[in-house]
Design a protein around this motif. Structure first.
Motif, PDB file in Angstrom:
ATOM      1  N   TYR A  96       0.674  -1.537   0.454  1.00 20.29           N
ATOM      2  CA  TYR A  96      -0.010   0.210  -0.013  1.00 20.29           C
ATOM      3  C   TYR A  96       0.670   1.459   0.077  1.00 20.29           C
ATOM      4  O   TYR A  96       1.887   0.544   0.372  1.00 20.29           O
ATOM      5  CB  TYR A  96      -0.885   0.069   1.271  1.00 20.29           C
ATOM      6  CG  TYR A  96      -0.148   0.149   2.574  1.00 20.29           C
ATOM      7  CD1 TYR A  96      -0.016  -0.972   3.162  1.00 20.29           C
ATOM      8  CD2 TYR A  96      -0.210   1.332   3.600  1.00 20.29           C
ATOM      9  CE1 TYR A  96       0.640  -1.226   4.510  1.00 20.29           C
ATOM     10  CE2 TYR A  96       0.429   1.311   4.543  1.00 20.29           C
ATOM     11  CZ  TYR A  96       0.265   0.475   5.119  1.00 20.29           C
ATOM     12  OH  TYR A  96       0.629   0.243   6.099  1.00 20.29           O
ATOM     13  N   ALA A  97       0.267   2.249  -0.351  1.00 18.63           N
ATOM     14  CA  ALA A  97       1.119   3.752  -0.182  1.00 18.63           C
ATOM     15  C   ALA A  97       2.728   4.143   0.364  1.00 18.63           C
ATOM     16  O   ALA A  97       3.492   3.932  -0.484  1.00 18.63           O
ATOM     17  CB  ALA A  97      -0.001   4.930  -0.749  1.00 18.63           C
ATOM     18  N   VAL A  98       2.072   3.767   1.945  1.00 19.47           N
ATOM     19  CA  VAL A  98       2.914   3.718   2.894  1.00 19.47           C
ATOM     20  C   VAL A  98       4.382   3.174   2.059  1.00 19.47           C
ATOM     21  O   VAL A  98       5.559   3.500   2.375  1.00 19.47           O
ATOM     22  CB  VAL A  98       2.747   4.157   3.976  1.00 19.47           C
ATOM     23  CG1 VAL A  98       3.880   4.307   4.707  1.00 19.47           C
ATOM     24  CG2 VAL A  98       1.913   4.763   4.109  1.00 19.47           C
ATOM     25  N   LYS A  99       3.809   1.685   1.961  1.00 17.60           N
ATOM     26  CA  LYS A  99       4.654   0.329   2.207  1.00 17.60           C
ATOM     27  C   LYS A  99       5.833   1.097   1.034  1.00 17.60           C
ATOM     28  O   LYS A  99       7.299   0.603   0.394  1.00 17.60           O
ATOM     29  CB  LYS A  99       4.358  -0.085   2.484  1.00 17.60           C
ATOM     30  CG  LYS A  99       4.690  -0.591   3.702  1.00 17.60           C
ATOM     31  CD  LYS A  99       5.206  -1.275   4.405  1.00 17.60           C
ATOM     32  CE  LYS A  99       5.459  -1.838   5.419  1.00 17.60           C
ATOM     33  NZ  LYS A  99       5.060  -0.562   6.897  1.00 17.60           N
TER      34      LYS A  99
ATOM     35  N   THR B  60      -5.726  14.121 -10.361  1.00 12.52           N
ATOM     36  CA  THR B  60      -6.000  12.834  -9.957  1.00 12.52           C
ATOM     37  C   THR B  60      -6.864  13.123  -8.634  1.00 12.52           C
ATOM     38  O   THR B  60      -7.377  11.156  -8.249  1.00 12.52           O
ATOM     39  CB  THR B  60      -5.467  11.479  -9.858  1.00 12.52           C
ATOM     40  OG1 THR B  60      -3.528  12.445  -9.283  1.00 12.52           O
ATOM     41  CG2 THR B  60      -4.587  10.635 -11.503  1.00 12.52           C
ATOM     42  N   THR B  61      -6.495  13.132  -7.395  1.00 16.29           N
ATOM     43  CA  THR B  61      -7.489  12.983  -6.675  1.00 16.29           C
ATOM     44  C   THR B  61      -7.743  13.680  -6.116  1.00 16.29           C
ATOM     45  O   THR B  61      -7.854  15.117  -5.234  1.00 16.29           O
ATOM     46  CB  THR B  61      -5.952  12.901  -5.079  1.00 16.29           C
ATOM     47  OG1 THR B  61      -5.359  13.826  -5.158  1.00 16.29           O
ATOM     48  CG2 THR B  61      -5.419  11.384  -5.324  1.00 16.29           C
TER      49      THR B  61
ATOM     50  N   PHE C 268      -1.258  16.972  -2.053  1.00 14.20           N
ATOM     51  CA  PHE C 268      -3.107  15.531  -3.158  1.00 14.20           C
ATOM     52  C   PHE C 268      -3.632  16.687  -3.656  1.00 14.20           C
ATOM     53  O   PHE C 268      -4.762  16.465  -4.114  1.00 14.20           O
ATOM     54  CB  PHE C 268      -3.500  14.940  -1.917  1.00 14.20           C
ATOM     55  CG  PHE C 268      -2.932  13.981  -1.363  1.00 14.20           C
ATOM     56  CD1 PHE C 268      -2.630  12.652  -2.430  1.00 14.20           C
ATOM     57  CD2 PHE C 268      -1.742  13.702  -0.031  1.00 14.20           C
ATOM     58  CE1 PHE C 268      -2.561  11.672  -2.292  1.00 14.20           C
ATOM     59  CE2 PHE C 268      -1.834  12.446  -0.062  1.00 14.20           C
ATOM     60  CZ  PHE C 268      -1.850  11.012  -0.772  1.00 14.20           C
TER      61      PHE C 268
ATOM     62  N   GLU D  28      -8.538   5.870   2.932  1.00 17.08           N
ATOM     63  CA  GLU D  28      -6.979   5.578   2.104  1.00 17.08           C
ATOM     64  C   GLU D  28      -6.301   6.515   2.588  1.00 17.08           C
ATOM     65  O   GLU D  28      -5.002   6.562   2.952  1.00 17.08           O
ATOM     66  CB  GLU D  28      -7.114   4.512   1.377  1.00 17.08           C
ATOM     67  CG  GLU D  28      -7.184   5.784  -0.010  1.00 17.08           C
ATOM     68  CD  GLU D  28      -7.484   4.124  -1.751  1.00 17.08           C
ATOM     69  OE1 GLU D  28      -6.989   4.413  -2.223  1.00 17.08           O
ATOM     70  OE2 GLU D  28      -8.646   4.258  -1.453  1.00 17.08           O
ATOM     71  N   ILE D  29      -6.208   7.392   1.832  1.00 18.52           N
ATOM     72  CA  ILE D  29      -5.071   8.989   2.015  1.00 18.52           C
ATOM     73  C   ILE D  29      -5.112   9.319   2.946  1.00 18.52           C
ATOM     74  O   ILE D  29      -3.738   9.197   3.783  1.00 18.52           O
ATOM     75  CB  ILE D  29      -6.003   9.982   0.866  1.00 18.52           C
ATOM     76  CG1 ILE D  29      -5.081   9.301  -0.615  1.00 18.52           C
ATOM     77  CG2 ILE D  29      -4.832  11.289   1.471  1.00 18.52           C
ATOM     78  CD1 ILE D  29      -6.228   9.716  -1.194  1.00 18.52           C
TER      79      ILE D  29
ATOM     80  N   HIS E 152       0.386   7.620  -4.456  1.00 23.64           N
ATOM     81  CA  HIS E 152      -1.248   7.552  -4.654  1.00 23.64           C
ATOM     82  C   HIS E 152      -1.447   7.401  -6.330  1.00 23.64           C
ATOM     83  O   HIS E 152      -2.092   7.112  -6.477  1.00 23.64           O
ATOM     84  CB  HIS E 152      -1.920   8.375  -3.854  1.00 23.64           C
ATOM     85  CG  HIS E 152      -1.852   7.578  -2.947  1.00 23.64           C
ATOM     86  ND1 HIS E 152      -2.883   6.975  -2.145  1.00 23.64           N
ATOM     87  CD2 HIS E 152      -1.530   8.010  -1.635  1.00 23.64           C
ATOM     88  CE1 HIS E 152      -2.835   6.815  -1.224  1.00 23.64           C
ATOM     89  NE2 HIS E 152      -1.901   7.305  -0.620  1.00 23.64           N
TER      90      HIS E 152
ATOM     91  N   ASP F 137      -3.068   6.994   4.790  1.00 24.80           N
ATOM     92  CA  ASP F 137      -1.335   6.518   4.893  1.00 24.80           C
ATOM     93  C   ASP F 137      -0.362   7.679   5.261  1.00 24.80           C
ATOM     94  O   ASP F 137       0.154   7.727   5.861  1.00 24.80           O
ATOM     95  CB  ASP F 137      -1.323   6.980   3.400  1.00 24.80           C
ATOM     96  CG  ASP F 137      -1.415   5.538   2.483  1.00 24.80           C
ATOM     97  OD1 ASP F 137      -1.735   4.117   3.173  1.00 24.80           O
ATOM     98  OD2 ASP F 137      -1.906   5.475   0.938  1.00 24.80           O
TER      99      ASP F 137
ATOM    100  N   GLU G  66      -0.306   7.054   9.155  1.00 23.44           N
ATOM    101  CA  GLU G  66       1.015   5.940   9.233  1.00 23.44           C
ATOM    102  C   GLU G  66       2.205   6.894   9.230  1.00 23.44           C
ATOM    103  O   GLU G  66       2.666   6.981   9.533  1.00 23.44           O
ATOM    104  CB  GLU G  66       0.639   4.813   8.580  1.00 23.44           C
ATOM    105  CG  GLU G  66       1.423   4.047   8.679  1.00 23.44           C
ATOM    106  CD  GLU G  66       1.291   2.422   7.889  1.00 23.44           C
ATOM    107  OE1 GLU G  66       0.245   2.470   7.702  1.00 23.44           O
ATOM    108  OE2 GLU G  66       2.255   2.172   7.787  1.00 23.44           O
ATOM    109  N   ASN G  67       2.084   7.952   8.078  1.00 18.22           N
ATOM    110  CA  ASN G  67       4.001   8.252   7.483  1.00 18.22           C
ATOM    111  C   ASN G  67       3.831   9.212   9.166  1.00 18.22           C
ATOM    112  O   ASN G  67       5.190   9.605   9.153  1.00 18.22           O
ATOM    113  CB  ASN G  67       3.291   9.007   5.955  1.00 18.22           C
ATOM    114  CG  ASN G  67       4.576   8.895   5.886  1.00 18.22           C
ATOM    115  OD1 ASN G  67       4.779   8.135   5.744  1.00 18.22           O
ATOM    116  ND2 ASN G  67       4.620   9.647   4.709  1.00 18.22           N
TER     117      ASN G  67
END
Lengths: 106, 889
Positions: A25-28, B62-63, B58, B26-27, A47, B30, B33-34
Motif C-alpha cells: 500500500y502507498a506508505v510501504k 487525480t485526487t 494531494f 485510504e489517503i 497515490h 496513509d 501512518e506516515n
C-alpha cells in the motif's frame, strides 16, 4: 487496458508493488522506493501513480484491514496483475535490446 | 491502547474539502501512518511540516473532487437524453432571444454589420490574391525589375533594357526563354473599311508570349500569330468592333499607314491577369523601326522583360548571380549616362500586389499594404461586434441567476449549462450570418462597381466559400459565446445568488470595462486613420503645384498640325476662349522625359534631369513663377538656341550656387535628341519656382526647360472662358480644318492629376464607410450596457433623488464611468494611430504633418457620440419619479 505507456516513476511504483507481495500500500511502496533509490518520495505522487496504474489495468486493489497506527482507517492494498507483469517484462526486453546496441565506450 | 498522535486536525479538514469521498479513507490512513513514522524519527514540527506538504500535493487532478474520472464513478449521475436536451436548448435560446428584444436587436445589428464588412473585405482580399494564378507556367515565370543604385538614380522601376533578356538567356542555363514586351504609349489609328478609331492598350510582344501566359485563342494559331512583322493579334472586343460577327482572322486592317493581317483573336483577358491589352504587334515590327545599336542598349529602360526559368527553385540563386552580370555589361553603358542599376526577379504571381513601389509600371496593380490594412479593419469591426455580445450577455448574467439556479437544482451539470449558452450564441450568430450573406449578395454589385472587379459570391456554387463561411460562423460563435457561457454556467444556485444581488458589480465588471475600452480604442484608431487619409487626399488634390492646373487642356499634334505647328498655334489662338497656348513636349501630369544635362565648368559632370522641350510661350501659359532671371522671350534671338530655364531644385542639385540668382548665366550643355553627337550649349537665363510635374508620391527633381521645336509634338492651351464645352467644340472645329485624319484627342491637366490619387481616394472612402460602421456598432453596444447599468441602479438613483440629488448630479454619476473608459481608449489609440499613420505617410514625398488636433478631434468625436448614446438612458433615469423606483422595495 488504457494506453500501454509507462512513465519512469510509474515503473518504479509498479516494480515496488510487485516486490511487496502482500503488504503493498502507498506508505510501504513509498518506503520501498526510498530505500532503493534514496530519493525523497512523498505520498501524493505515489497515490496518483497507483490510481493511474489501476486505470491502465496493471494493478488491482482492495481495501484491507485497519490498524491503530492509521487512526482506524483502512488501507488500500495493491497487487500486480498479469498485464502489469507482462508490461514490466516487455520494458525490460526493450531495454536489454537497446543496451546490446549501445556501442562500447573505449 | 495509547492515544494516537494525529496530524494537526486542520490539515485533515483541508484534505476533506477537496478529496473525493471514495479516496478519502485510504489517503487519510496513509497520511496518519506516515506522520507516526516521522514523529518518531524526526520530531513533531518536522512531521507536521511533511504532512502539510503532502496535503498540499494531494491537491492534484487525480485526487481532486471534480475530476472527470470521479464523476464517472458517481452512480447518481446519468446523462440526459442528448436529443431532448438539445431541443430544449433551442427552445430556451429562442425564447430568450425573443424576450430580450432590445438586447437581441443590438447583438444582431452588430453581428450582421460586422459580418457583412468582414465578408466583403475577405472576398475583395481573396480576389486580389488570385492574380496570375491561372498561367500553366506561372510558377516559373519571373519579371525583371530594376532598382536604381547610387544617389542619382534612386527608386525602382518595372522597365528593363532591351539587351538584358537575350543576354541572360545566353549566359545562364537556368533561363529557359525570355520575353520582351514594349508598351505602345501613343494611340494607334485603326482603319477598316472606313471605320476609324484611335486605339490604346497595345504592346509589341515577342512571338513566345503565349508560352509564358495562358491567353486562349478564339481563332488563329498562337504559335505563328506573331512571327512576322505585318501581323496583329486582337482582342475579341476589337474584332467585334471592326468586323462585327464576321470572322476576323485573315482580314487586313490598316494601322497607321500600314496594311496588317489579323492573325488571331484572343478571348477577353482574365480579370486576374496583370497585363491588360487589346492588341499585340510582333516585336519584329519594333526592331525594324529601331537601330540595332539601340536594341542592344542597357540604358533604354522601357521594356517589360519576363524570363521562363527551367525550374522554380532557381529564382533566388539566379538573382545573386545576376549582380556580377549586370555590373559587367550594364554598368559601363549606364555610368556613362550618370546612373547605375541592379535588377531583381519578381515571380509573376507577386506582380499584382507587390509592385506599388515601382515606377513606369503598366501592370494592373493592387497595393499590398492597403489590402492588409483593410483586412485589419474588417477584423476590428467583427471584434467590436463580438465584444458587444460578450458584454451584454455577461452584464445580464445577474438576471438569469434564477434560471441557472433552477436548472442546477433539477440536476443540470456545468457542461450542459455551457452547451445551453453556446446554443444561444450559436443561434444569434447563425441568424446574423444568414442575413449578412443575403446582404452581401445585394451589396456586392456596388462593391464591384467601386473596385472595378467582378467578384462572385454564391456559397452554393463554390464549396470553398461555403466552408469558409461555416468556419467564420464557428469562430464568431466561439469568440462571442465561450466566455459568457462560462460565466453564466458558473453562477451558483444559492450562495452566489445572494452575493450577486448584494453586489451588482459582478466579477466580469473589470473585463467588461476592458472590452469597452478596446472597442473604443479600435474605433478611435479608425477615426484617426480616416482623418489622416482624408487630410492627405485633400492635400494631394489642393496643394499648390507651382502652377494653376485648372483650365489647362492639351492634345498631341498629328499630320498637318504637326508639320506647320506655328500656323496651328495661330489658328487655335483665334478661338475666343483660349488665352494662351504653347507647343511643347513635357506637360505636368503627362509623359515627362528623363534625360541628363552636362555641367561643363569647373569640371565636366553629367547629371540626371527632367527635360522639357518648349516654345517661347510655355512658361507664361503654364503660369510658372519666375523667381530669378527671366522666362523665354522672342526679343532675344539667342533664347532659341542658347538658353535654359531651370527650377529651384536644379539650382541645388546641379550646384549652381546658393541662391537662384547665382545660377543665372551659368553654363549648361545638353545632348540633342534630333541630331546625334551634337551638344546644345547655353546659359541659364531664368529660374522658376519648383512645380509638381508628377504625382506627390514623387519628389521634384532637377528640371531643365529649353526651346527645341523638333522635339515638340503636343500643344497645351490655357482656357480663359468658363464655358468649357463651347471652347472644346470650337477647338474640334479648328482641328478638323487641318484634315489630319485623326480625331482631336484632348486631355485636361487637372483630370490627370486627379487620376493619380484614385487609389488614395478609394481608400479614404472605404475607410470612411467602415469607420462609420465600427462607431455605430460600438455605440449601440454601450447603449445596451448603459441601459443595463441604469436598470441595476434604479433603486439607488431613486434613493439619491429622495435624498436631494439633482438631475445633473445623477447624470454626472452615471456618465462618469464611460467618460473615463473613453479617455483610456483615447490614450491607448493615440500612440498606435500616430505610429501607423506616420508609416503610411512615408509613402508620399509631399505629405501633411500629423498634428495633435487630429487626435483630439478623433477623441472628441468619439466622446460626443458615446456621450449622446449614454446620456439618452441616463437622462431618462435621472428624470424619473423616485417613487416608482423605491415603492417596490
Amino acid at each position: 487496458m488504457k494506453g500501454t505507456h509507462l512513465g519512469e516513476f510509474e515503473e518504479l511504483v509498479l516494480l515496488a508493488t510487485g516486490i511487496l507481495t502482500d503488504e503493498a500500500y502507498a506508505v510501504k511502496i513509498a518506503e520501498e522506493i526510498h530505500s532503493h533509490t534514496n530519493r525523497t518520495v512523498s505520498l501524493s505522487p505515489v497515490h496518483s501513480a497507483l490510481y493511474r496504474l489501476e486505470k491502465k489495468g496493471f494493478v488491482k486493489s482492495e481495501l484491507g484491514g485497519a490498524t491503530n497506527v492509521r487512526g482506524g482507517r483502512r488501507k488500500r492494498i495493491y497487487t500486480m496483475t498479469s498485464d502489469g507483469r507482462e508490461m514490466l517484462d516487455r520494458i525490460r526486453f526493450i531495454r536489454n535490446n537497446l543496451w546490446n546496441l549501445l556501442p562500447e565506450i573505449s | 491502547m495509547k492515544p494516537l498522535n494525529t496530524p494537526p486536525s486542520f490539515l485533515l479538514f483541508l484534505l476533506n474539502i477537496y478529496c473525493p469521498d471514495n479516496l478519502l479513507e485510504e489517503i487519510e490512513g496513509d497520511l496518519i501512518e506516515n506522520y507516526q513514522f516521522n514523529l518518531w524519527q524526526k520530531g513533531k514540527f518536522y512531521a507536521s511540516l511533511l504532512c502539510a506538504l503532502d496535503v498540499i500535493r494531494f491537491f492534484n487532478p487525480t485526487t481532486f473532487k471534480k475530476s472527470k474520472s470521479i464523476k464517472k464513478a458517481n452512480i447518481y449521475y446519468t446523462p440526459f437524453n442528448p436529443v431532448i436536451m438539445w431541443k430544449n436548448y433551442f427552445t430556451i435560446a429562442r425564447r430568450n432571444l425573443w424576450r430580450q428584444k432590445e438586447n437581441s436587436l443590438i447583438n444582431l445589428f452588430g453581428l450582421i454589420t460586422g459580418l457583412i464588412a468582414f465578408i466583403l473585405i475577405g472576398l475583395f482580399a481573396f480576389d486580389e490574391f488570385q492574380f496570375d494564378k491561372f498561367h500553366t507556367n506561372g510558377d516559373r515565370v519571373v519579371r525583371i525589375v530594376t532598382e536604381g543604385a547610387g544617389a542619382n538614380s534612386a527608386g525602382s522601376w518595372a522597365g528593363t533594357s532591351p539587351a538584358i533578356g537575350p543576354s541572360l538567356q545566353q549566359e545562364f542555363p537556368e533561363v529557359g526563354d525570355h520575353l520582351r514586351m514594349y508598351r505602345i504609349s501613343q494611340k494607334q489609328l485603326f482603319n477598316f473599311e472606313g471605320q476609324t478609331f484611335l486605339e490604346t492598350g497595345g504592346y509589341f510582344a515577342e512571338a513566345n508570349i503565349f508560352d509564358f501566359f495562358d491567353i486562349p485563342f478564339i481563332s488563329g494559331n498562337p504559335n505563328t500569330a506573331l512571327t512576322e512583322r505585318d501581323k496583329v493579334v486582337i482582342s475579341d472586343n476589337l474584332a467585334r468592333k471592326y468586323f462585327g460577327s464576321e470572322e476576323a482572322t485573315g482580314k487586313v486592317i490598316k494601322i497607321g499607314r500600314t496594311d496588317i493581317v489579323v492573325s488571331g483573336v484572343f478571348e477577353e483577358l482574365s480579370s486576374h491577369f496583370h497585363l491588360d491589352f487589346d492588341f499585340l504587334l510582333p516585336f519584329q515590327n519594333l526592331m525594324d523601326q529601331v537601330s540595332d545599336e539601340r536594341m542592344n542598349s542597357w540604358v533604354w529602360q522601357d521594356f517589360n522583360t519576363y524570363l521562363l526559368l527551367n525550374d522554380t527553385e532557381s529564382i533566388y540563386s539566379l538573382e545573386t548571380k545576376l549582380l556580377g552580370h549586370i555590373e559587367k555589361y550594364a554598368h559601363p553603358q549606364t555610368l556613362e549616362m550618370g546612373f547605375s542599376y541592379y535588377v531583381h526577379l519578381q515571380p509573376v504571381r507577386k506582380i499584382h500586389l507587390h509592385s506599388s513601389h515601382l515606377q513606369n509600371d503598366h501592370a494592373q496593380r493592387g497595393n499590398y499594404g492597403y489590402l492588409i490594412g483593410l483586412l485589419w479593419v474588417g477584423l476590428f469591426i467583427l471584434m467590436i461586434a463580438c465584444i458587444n455580445f460578450i458584454n451584454l450577455s455577461t452584464a445580464k448574467a445577474v438576471k438569469r441567476t434564477k434560471e441557472v439556479g433552477i436548472r442546477k437544482v433539477v440536476g443540470a451539470q456545468k457542461r450542459e449549462l455551457i452547451n445551453q449558452f453556446l446554443v444561444e450564441a450559436g443561434l444569434t450568430v447563425t441568424i446574423s450570418m444568414i442575413v449578412a450573406c443575403i446582404a452581401v449578395v445585394i451589396i456586392l454589385p456596388y462593391l464591384n462597381e467601386f473596385t472595378g472587379k467582378s467578384i462572385a459570391f454564391n456559397p452554393f456554387d463554390d464549396p470553398r466559400i461555403l466552408i469558409v463561411l461555416m468556419a467564420l460562423t464557428s469562430i464568431t460563435i466561439l469568440l462571442s459565446g465561450v466566455y459568457p457561457a462560462f460565466v453564466l454556467s458558473g453562477l451558483s444556485s444559492a450562495g452566489h445568488k445572494v452575493q450577486s444581488l448584494l453586489k451588482p458589480e459582478s466579477k466580469g465588471e473589470f473585463l467588461r470595462k476592458g472590452l469597452v475600452v478596446s472597442q473604443f480604442a479600435l474605433s478611435i484608431l479608425l477615426i484617426i486613420g480616416v482623418l489622416v487619409v482624408y487630410q492627405q487626399v485633400r492635400y494631394l488634390n489642393h496643394t499648390d503645384l507651382g502652377f494653376n492646373k485648372e483650365q489647362l487642356v492639351h492634345f498631341p499634334l498629328k499630320g498637318s498640325t504637326f508639320n506647320n505647328f506655328t500656323t496651328t498655334k495661330e489658328e487655335f489662338l483665334k478661338i475666343g476662349g483660349i488665352e494662351s497656348a504653347s507647343i511643347c513636349f513635357g506637360i505636368p501630369g503627362d509623359i515627362i522625359a528623363g534625360d541628363q544635362v552636362i555641367i561643363p565648368f569647373p569640371e565636366r559632370r553629367t547629371l540626371p534631369s527632367r527635360i522639357f522641350a518648349v516654345d517661347h510661350d510655355y512658361v507664361e501659359t503654364m503660369g510658372f513663377e519666375v523667381i530669378a532671371g527671366r522666362g523665354f522671350s522672342e526679343d532675344f534671338s539667342t533664347d532659341k538656341s542658347h538658353a535654359f530655364v531651370i527650377n529651384e531644385t536644379a539650382v541645388v542639385n546641379l550646384e549652381l550656387g546658393n541662391s537662384p540668382e547665382d545660377a543665372i548665366g551659368k553654363d549648361l550643355e545638353w545632348q540633342m535628341w534630333s541630331e546625334n553627337d551634337t551638344l546644345k550649349k547655353g546659359k541659364v537665363i531664368g529660374v522658376v519656382k519648383d512645380f509638381h510635374y508628377a504625382s506627390l508620391h514623387e519628389k521634384i527633381q532637377t528640371t531643365v526647360m529649353h526651346i527645341d521645336p523638333s522635339s515638340c509634338w503636343k500643344m497645351v492651351a490655357r482656357i480663359s472662358s468658363s464655358d468649357m464645352p463651347n471652347v472644346i467644340d470650337k477647338m474640334t472645329e479648328t482641328w478638323d480644318q487641318f484634315n489630319t485624319g485623326y480625331p482631336l484627342d484632348y486631355q485636361f491637366v487637372d483630370a490627370s492629376f486627379g487620376a493619380m490619387y484614385e487609389e488614395e481616394r478609394k481608400l479614404s472612402t472605404l475607410l470612411g464607410i467602415f469607420t462609420l460602421l465600427a462607431i455605430a456598432i460600438a455605440s449601440i453596444g454601450i447603449f445596451g450596457l448603459s441601459a443595463f447599468s441604469v436598470q441595476q441602479r434604479y433603486s439607488e438613483i431613486g434613493i439619491r433623488k429622495v435624498l436631494g440629488a439633482s438631475v445633473v448630479d445623477i447624470i454626472q454619476l452615471l456618465s462618469k464611468e464611460y467618460l473615463i473608459l473613453i479617455l483610456i481608449a483615447l490614450a491607448i489609440a493615440t500612440p498606435v494611430g500616430w505610429y501607423v499613420m506616420k508609416n503610411w505617410l512615408q509613402d508620399f514625398s509631399y505629405r501633411i504633418t500629423l498634428d495633435i488636433w487630429t487626435f483630439l478631434f478623433a477623441g472628441a468625436v468619439t466622446l460626443i457620440i458615446a456621450g449622446l448614446t449614454v446620456s439618452y438612458q441616463n437622462i431618462r433615469a435621472a428624470l424619473m419619479n423616485p417613487v416608482n423606483a423605491i415603492r417596490d422595495d
